[in-house]
Design a protein around this motif. Structure first.
Motif, PDB file in Angstrom:
ATOM      1  N   LEU A   5     -10.686 121.923 -40.765  1.00  0.00           N
ATOM      2  CA  LEU A   5      -9.848 120.745 -40.939  1.00  0.00           C
ATOM      3  C   LEU A   5      -9.412 120.270 -39.552  1.00  0.00           C
ATOM      4  O   LEU A   5      -8.753 120.996 -38.815  1.00  0.00           O
ATOM      5  N   ILE A   6      -9.833 119.053 -39.208  1.00  0.00           N
ATOM      6  CA  ILE A   6      -9.495 118.515 -37.897  1.00  0.00           C
ATOM      7  C   ILE A   6      -8.317 117.563 -38.055  1.00  0.00           C
ATOM      8  O   ILE A   6      -8.363 116.657 -38.873  1.00  0.00           O
ATOM      9  N   ARG A   7      -7.285 117.803 -37.276  1.00  0.00           N
ATOM     10  CA  ARG A   7      -6.092 116.982 -37.412  1.00  0.00           C
ATOM     11  C   ARG A   7      -5.769 116.307 -36.098  1.00  0.00           C
ATOM     12  O   ARG A   7      -6.040 116.828 -35.031  1.00  0.00           O
ATOM     13  N   GLY A   8      -5.201 115.144 -36.206  1.00  0.00           N
ATOM     14  CA  GLY A   8      -4.853 114.407 -35.003  1.00  0.00           C
ATOM     15  C   GLY A   8      -4.734 112.941 -35.341  1.00  0.00           C
ATOM     16  O   GLY A   8      -5.263 112.489 -36.370  1.00  0.00           O
ATOM     17  N   GLU A   9      -4.043 112.210 -34.474  1.00  0.00           N
ATOM     18  CA  GLU A   9      -3.862 110.788 -34.713  1.00  0.00           C
ATOM     19  C   GLU A   9      -5.205 110.071 -34.694  1.00  0.00           C
ATOM     20  O   GLU A   9      -6.195 110.605 -34.191  1.00  0.00           O
ATOM     21  N   SER A  10      -5.194 108.856 -35.183  1.00  0.00           N
ATOM     22  CA  SER A  10      -6.403 108.055 -35.158  1.00  0.00           C
ATOM     23  C   SER A  10      -6.853 107.839 -33.716  1.00  0.00           C
ATOM     24  O   SER A  10      -6.030 107.626 -32.830  1.00  0.00           O
ATOM     25  N   GLY A  11      -8.153 107.939 -33.488  1.00  0.00           N
ATOM     26  CA  GLY A  11      -8.686 107.679 -32.159  1.00  0.00           C
ATOM     27  C   GLY A  11      -8.613 108.855 -31.199  1.00  0.00           C
ATOM     28  O   GLY A  11      -8.932 108.724 -30.025  1.00  0.00           O
ATOM     29  N   THR A  12      -8.219 110.025 -31.697  1.00  0.00           N
ATOM     30  CA  THR A  12      -8.122 111.179 -30.798  1.00  0.00           C
ATOM     31  C   THR A  12      -9.453 111.923 -30.664  1.00  0.00           C
ATOM     32  O   THR A  12      -9.561 112.868 -29.894  1.00  0.00           O
ATOM     33  N   GLY A  13     -10.452 111.499 -31.449  1.00  0.00           N
ATOM     34  CA  GLY A  13     -11.771 112.121 -31.299  1.00  0.00           C
ATOM     35  C   GLY A  13     -12.127 113.074 -32.438  1.00  0.00           C
ATOM     36  O   GLY A  13     -12.959 113.955 -32.259  1.00  0.00           O
ATOM     37  N   PHE A  54     -19.025 115.517 -43.344  1.00  0.00           N
ATOM     38  CA  PHE A  54     -17.764 115.219 -42.674  1.00  0.00           C
ATOM     39  C   PHE A  54     -16.962 114.276 -43.565  1.00  0.00           C
ATOM     40  O   PHE A  54     -17.354 113.139 -43.792  1.00  0.00           O
ATOM     41  N   LEU A  55     -15.853 114.755 -44.107  1.00  0.00           N
ATOM     42  CA  LEU A  55     -15.006 113.952 -44.983  1.00  0.00           C
ATOM     43  C   LEU A  55     -13.799 113.475 -44.186  1.00  0.00           C
ATOM     44  O   LEU A  55     -12.860 114.229 -43.938  1.00  0.00           O
ATOM     45  N   ASP A  56     -13.877 112.214 -43.768  1.00  0.00           N
ATOM     46  CA  ASP A  56     -12.832 111.653 -42.928  1.00  0.00           C
ATOM     47  C   ASP A  56     -11.688 111.151 -43.812  1.00  0.00           C
ATOM     48  O   ASP A  56     -11.919 110.741 -44.947  1.00  0.00           O
ATOM     49  N   GLU A  57     -10.476 111.175 -43.294  1.00  0.00           N
ATOM     50  CA  GLU A  57      -9.285 110.713 -44.001  1.00  0.00           C
ATOM     51  C   GLU A  57      -9.156 111.383 -45.373  1.00  0.00           C
ATOM     52  O   GLU A  57      -8.949 110.743 -46.386  1.00  0.00           O
ATOM     53  N   VAL A  87     -18.295 122.006 -45.058  1.00  0.00           N
ATOM     54  CA  VAL A  87     -17.393 120.870 -45.082  1.00  0.00           C
ATOM     55  C   VAL A  87     -16.516 120.867 -43.840  1.00  0.00           C
ATOM     56  O   VAL A  87     -15.891 121.857 -43.490  1.00  0.00           O
ATOM     57  N   VAL A  88     -16.532 119.721 -43.152  1.00  0.00           N
ATOM     58  CA  VAL A  88     -15.573 119.495 -42.076  1.00  0.00           C
ATOM     59  C   VAL A  88     -14.767 118.284 -42.510  1.00  0.00           C
ATOM     60  O   VAL A  88     -15.326 117.232 -42.818  1.00  0.00           O
ATOM     61  N   ALA A  89     -13.449 118.439 -42.605  1.00  0.00           N
ATOM     62  CA  ALA A  89     -12.614 117.339 -43.055  1.00  0.00           C
ATOM     63  C   ALA A  89     -11.685 116.929 -41.918  1.00  0.00           C
ATOM     64  O   ALA A  89     -11.467 117.684 -40.978  1.00  0.00           O
ATOM     65  N   ALA A  90     -11.185 115.700 -41.997  1.00  0.00           N
ATOM     66  CA  ALA A  90     -10.259 115.245 -40.961  1.00  0.00           C
ATOM     67  C   ALA A  90      -9.152 114.424 -41.594  1.00  0.00           C
ATOM     68  O   ALA A  90      -9.348 113.790 -42.633  1.00  0.00           O
ATOM     69  N   THR A  91      -8.007 114.470 -40.970  1.00  0.00           N
ATOM     70  CA  THR A  91      -6.909 113.638 -41.448  1.00  0.00           C
ATOM     71  C   THR A  91      -5.907 113.421 -40.330  1.00  0.00           C
ATOM     72  O   THR A  91      -5.791 114.236 -39.422  1.00  0.00           O
ATOM     73  N   LEU A 130      -5.967 122.953 -52.807  1.00  0.00           N
ATOM     74  CA  LEU A 130      -6.958 122.245 -51.991  1.00  0.00           C
ATOM     75  C   LEU A 130      -6.563 122.315 -50.515  1.00  0.00           C
ATOM     76  O   LEU A 130      -7.405 122.512 -49.639  1.00  0.00           O
ATOM     77  N   TYR A 131      -5.265 122.159 -50.288  1.00  0.00           N
ATOM     78  CA  TYR A 131      -4.773 122.252 -48.910  1.00  0.00           C
ATOM     79  C   TYR A 131      -5.177 123.580 -48.275  1.00  0.00           C
ATOM     80  O   TYR A 131      -5.705 123.624 -47.174  1.00  0.00           O
ATOM     81  N   TYR A 132      -4.987 124.679 -49.016  1.00  0.00           N
ATOM     82  CA  TYR A 132      -5.334 125.983 -48.447  1.00  0.00           C
ATOM     83  C   TYR A 132      -6.841 126.143 -48.264  1.00  0.00           C
ATOM     84  O   TYR A 132      -7.302 126.763 -47.319  1.00  0.00           O
ATOM     85  N   ARG A 133      -7.597 125.565 -49.200  1.00  0.00           N
ATOM     86  CA  ARG A 133      -9.047 125.610 -49.100  1.00  0.00           C
ATOM     87  C   ARG A 133      -9.542 124.911 -47.835  1.00  0.00           C
ATOM     88  O   ARG A 133     -10.467 125.347 -47.172  1.00  0.00           O
ATOM     89  N   LEU A 134      -8.909 123.779 -47.555  1.00  0.00           N
ATOM     90  CA  LEU A 134      -9.342 122.976 -46.408  1.00  0.00           C
ATOM     91  C   LEU A 134      -8.842 123.546 -45.088  1.00  0.00           C
ATOM     92  O   LEU A 134      -9.498 123.484 -44.063  1.00  0.00           O
ATOM     93  N   ASN A 135      -7.655 124.098 -45.149  1.00  0.00           N
ATOM     94  CA  ASN A 135      -6.964 124.482 -43.925  1.00  0.00           C
ATOM     95  C   ASN A 135      -7.371 125.860 -43.403  1.00  0.00           C
ATOM     96  O   ASN A 135      -6.631 126.477 -42.665  1.00  0.00           O
ATOM     97  N   VAL A 136      -8.576 126.325 -43.800  1.00  0.00           N
ATOM     98  CA  VAL A 136      -9.027 127.647 -43.380  1.00  0.00           C
ATOM     99  C   VAL A 136      -8.999 127.741 -41.855  1.00  0.00           C
ATOM    100  O   VAL A 136      -8.525 128.699 -41.271  1.00  0.00           O
ATOM    101  N   MET A 137      -9.517 126.709 -41.226  1.00  0.00           N
ATOM    102  CA  MET A 137      -9.623 126.728 -39.779  1.00  0.00           C
ATOM    103  C   MET A 137      -9.195 125.368 -39.241  1.00  0.00           C
ATOM    104  O   MET A 137      -9.999 124.467 -39.108  1.00  0.00           O
ATOM    105  N   PRO A 138      -7.902 125.196 -38.974  1.00  0.00           N
ATOM    106  CA  PRO A 138      -7.454 123.887 -38.489  1.00  0.00           C
ATOM    107  C   PRO A 138      -7.675 123.729 -36.985  1.00  0.00           C
ATOM    108  O   PRO A 138      -7.568 124.692 -36.235  1.00  0.00           O
TER     109      PRO A 138
END
Ligand SMILES: Nc1ncnc2c1ncn2[C@@H]1O[C@H](COP(=O)(O)OP(=O)(O)O)[C@@H](O)[C@H]1O
Ligand SMILES: [Mg+2]
Length: 526
Positions: A234-242, A306-309, A345-349, A366-374
Motif C-alpha cells: 500500500l503506497i501512501r502519500g499526497e497526490s503527485g508524490t510519485g 496497480f489499484l490507484d485511489e 496487488v499494489v494499491a495507492a491512496t 480490507l484495510y489490514y489486507r492492504l496494509n501488509v506493507m505500507p
C-alpha cells in the motif's frame, strides 16, 4: 575422401596417405576452432574431424578447472556430454593424470597391457593402441589432455599419429587461452558493473526516481525489499508524490517484471463499471455486453495490478476486492464460473484510511489486507533538498519530450525551493513545462518561472510582493462562475490535489473525478 592409399573401411595403407589426410584435418581443425569461443562445442567438433578424417577414434579432451586444479572431461566424441561431465582426474591419476603431470606424450601400443589404465569413461577399446598429448600453453603450463585411439583398420603408424595429435593439441591450446582470457575479462567487467550499479543505487536509488534525502532513501530501501516478494503493498502519500512511479518500480524490480503491469484508477469509474473493468464480463451480462471480455485481474495474471485511489471504492466493492485479495478468486460479471488468478496487488491512496475505517467508510479487514506493507511517500515540501535535483531531472525529461535542449538557471531553482508545492512533484513538473514553453531559447531562468504564476503563490515572508497570499478568496458559490470554472479554480487552489479540491467544493472525490472527465478538464498527467 579421395586420398589415394586410404579407404574409409579399411584404413590407411601407406604413410603418405595418412600425412595427407592429417594435413587436411589440421586445416579443418583450425577452421572449427576459429568459429566460436564456446569450448565445449568447438572441442567436440574437433574430435569429430579427427574421427572422420584420420581414423582417430574415441577422442577425448579434458581441461584443468582453474579454480580447483582438477582435470575435467570437456568433450568426448560419440558420447553424451551429460554422461561425461562428472568424470574428473586428479593430476597424476591414471594415464590422463600422468600425461598432464609429466607434460609428455603418451604412446601405448595396447591399452589392456597398461597397469595405469583406469577406464573411467568406459569408452576405450582395451585391445587397441592409445595416444594422449598434454595441451600446453606457453613453455610448460599444461592445461589439459587430448587422447584418442587410432582405428584398428590399416596401418597404425603410432609415432606419426602422436606427432599429429601434438599439433592438434597446440591448436587447441591457443583456443583455450583465448577463451579463458575472454572469460576473465567478462568476469571482471561484470563485477565492475555490479559494483558501479550498487554505488549508484546506494546514492540515488532508481534511475528514474530522483531523491537523496533520508526520507526517499528509506522509500528506495523499502521498494527493494518488497520487490522480491509477492506481498500486497500500500503506497501512501499526497497526490503527485510519485505513488504510481513507485508502484511501477516495485513491479519492474520484481520477479514478475516480464509479466503484465496493469493500472486502474478506482476513483475514475462508477461502481458498476469498476466491477466489469476489474473482473470482466460474460456475453450478455448486461445490455451492450455483446461478447465476453476479460477484466484487468485476468489481464494481470502472473504480473502486478496497480489499484490507484483505493480509498475511494464503495462498501460493496470493498467486499468484492477483499475476496480477490484473500482467495485470488472472482467471477466475471454475469458469470458463474470462478476464476483464479495469480496477481500481485499494489494499491495507492492519499486518503487517511485509518480515519475512514474509524468513520465506517472503509472495511477494517480490507484495510489490514492492504496494509501488509505500507510505503509512505514524503510530500515535496518535506524534502525541499531534493528540489534542485528534481528540477534538473525534470527539465531534461521535458527537453526530451520537446526534442530540444533545455537548461535551468540557479536563480530559477532558488525560486522553486521557496514554494511549498501542494501538488508535489507533478506540480513541479507542470510548472517547469509551462516555463519551458515560454522560453524560446530553452534557458529557464527565474523570470520564466515567475511567468508560470507560482511567484504569486510563494509563501512566507520571502514572497516578493509583500504578504503571503492564498487564493482562498475565490468564492466558489459565485453565480458568475460556471461549473467548469469552479472546478478548475478549486483544482488550481489546491495544487491539483483532487481530494482537497473536492472538499472545497463540497463534493466527494468521485464526484469531482467524474466532473473532471465530463467537463473535459485536462488534468496534467494522471
Ligand atoms: N521522485 C521522483 N523523481 C522523478 N519524477 C517523479 C518523482 N516523483 C514523481 N515524479 C513524477 O511526477 C509525476 C507524478 O507522479 P505520480 O507517480 O503520478 O504521482 P502520484 O501517483 O502520487 O499522484 C510523474 O510524472 C512522475 O514521473
Ligand atoms: Mg497518481
Amino acid at each position: 575422401m579421395s586420398t589415394p592409399g586410404f579407404d574409409r573401411d579399411l584404413g590407411f595403407f601407406n604413410r603418405n596417405a595418412l600425412i595427407e589426410a592429417e594435413l587436411e584435418a589440421l586445416y579443418k581443425v583450425g577452421q572449427v576452432l576459429s568459429r566460436s569461443l564456446n569450448l565445449h562445442e568447438t572441442l567436440k567438433a574437433v574430435l569429430e574431424v579427427l574421427n572422420d578424417h584420420t581414423g582417430m577414434e574415441r577422442g577425448m579432451v579434458a581441461l584443468i578447472d582453474r579454480e580447483t586444479g582438477i582435470l575435467r572431461v570437456s568433450a568426448v566424441h560419440g558420447l553424451d556430454p551429460a554422461a561425461t561431465s562428472e568424470v574428473v582426474y586428479q593430476p597424476g591419476e591414471g594415464i590422463i593424470g600422468a600425461t598432464i603431470e609429466d607434460g609428455r606424450s603418451m604412446i601405448i601400443e595396447r591399452l589392456e597391457e597398461e597397469p595405469e589404465f583406469l577406464d573411467r569413461l568406459g569408452l576405450y577399446d582395451p585391445k587397441l593402441a592409445f595416444l594422449a598429448e598434454p595441451i600446453t600453453i606457453g613453455e610448460s603450463d599444461s592445461v589439459g589432455v587430448i587422447a584418442a585411439q587410432p582405428a584398428a583398420r590399416g596401418l597404425m603408424l603410432l609415432h606419426e599419429r602422436a606427432r599429429f595429435l601434438k599439433m592438434v593439441a597446440n591448436l587447441i591450446a591457443q583456443s583455450v587461452r583465448l577463451s579463458w582470457e575472454v572469460e576473465s575479462e567478462k568476469r571482471s567487467l561484470t563485477s565492475e558493473r555490479d559494483q558501479l550499479r550498487q554505488a549508484v543505487q546506494g546514492n540515488y536509488g532508481f534511475e528514474n526516481i530522483v531523491g537523496h534525502t533520508q526520507a526517499m532513501r528509506q522509500v528506495f530501501e523499502q521498494v527493494r525489499q518488497v520487490s522480491k516478494w509477492g506481498t500486497t503493498v500500500l503506497i501512501r502519500g499526497e497526490s503527485g508524490t510519485g505513488k504510481e512511479l513507485i508502484a511501477s518500480a516495485i513491479h519492474f524490480n520484481s520477479p514478475r517484471s516480464s509479466n503484465p503491469f496493469i493500472k486502474l484508477n478506482c476513483a475514475a469509474l462508477p461502481d458498476n463499471l469498476l466491477e466489469t473493468e476489474l473482473f470482466g464480463h460474460e456475453k450478455g451480462a448486461f445490455t451492450g455486453a455483446v461478447s465476453q471480455r476479460k477484466g484487468r485481474f485476468e489481464q494481470a495474471d502472473g504480473g502486478t495490478i496497480f489499484l490507484d485511489e483505493i480509498g475511494e471504492i464503495s462498501a460493496a466493492f470493498q467486499a468484492k476486492l477483499l475476496r480477490v485479495l484473500q482467495e485470488g478468486e472472482f467471477e466475471r460479471v454475469g458469470g458463474t464460473r470462478t476464476l483464479k488468478v495469480d496477481v500481485r496487488v499494489v494499491a495507492a491512496t492519499n486518503k487517511n484510511l485509518e480515519q475512514a475505517v474509524e468513520d465506517g467508510d472503509f472495511r477494517e479487514d480490507l484495510y489490514y489486507r492492504l496494509n501488509v506493507m505500507p510505503i509512505n511517500l514524503p510530500s515535496l515540501h518535506e524534502r525541499v533538498e531534493d528540489i534542485p535535483d528534481l528540477a534538473s531531472y525534470l527539465v531534461d525529461k521535458i527537453g526530451r519530450q520537446q526534442k530540444r535542449k533545455l537548461s535551468i538557471s540557479d536563480s530559477a531553482i532558488r525560486v522553486l525551493v521557496r514554494y511549498n508545492w501542494p501538488g508535489n512533484v507533478r506540480e513541479l513538473e507542470n510548472c517547469l513545462e509551462r516555463a519551458a514553453v515560454m522560453c524560446t531559447d530553452g534557458a529557464i531562468d527565474a523570470q520564466a518561472i515567475g511567468l508560470t504564476g507560482i511567484e504569486e503563490k510563494l509563501y512566507g515572508a520571502a514572497a516578493p510582493k509583500g504578504a503571503p497570499r492564498k487564493r482562498a478568496a475565490t468564492n466558489f458559490d459565485d453565480p458568475e462562475m460556471d461549473e467548469r470554472e469552479r472546478v478548475i479554480a478549486a483544482l488550481e487552489q489546491t495544487g491539483w490535489v483532487q481530494a482537497k479540491a473536492a472538499r472545497l467544493l463540497n463534493m466527494t472525490p468521485r464526484q469531482i473525478a467524474y466532473r473532471i472527465q465530463t467537463l473535459n478538464i485536462k488534468v496534467q498527467k494522471i
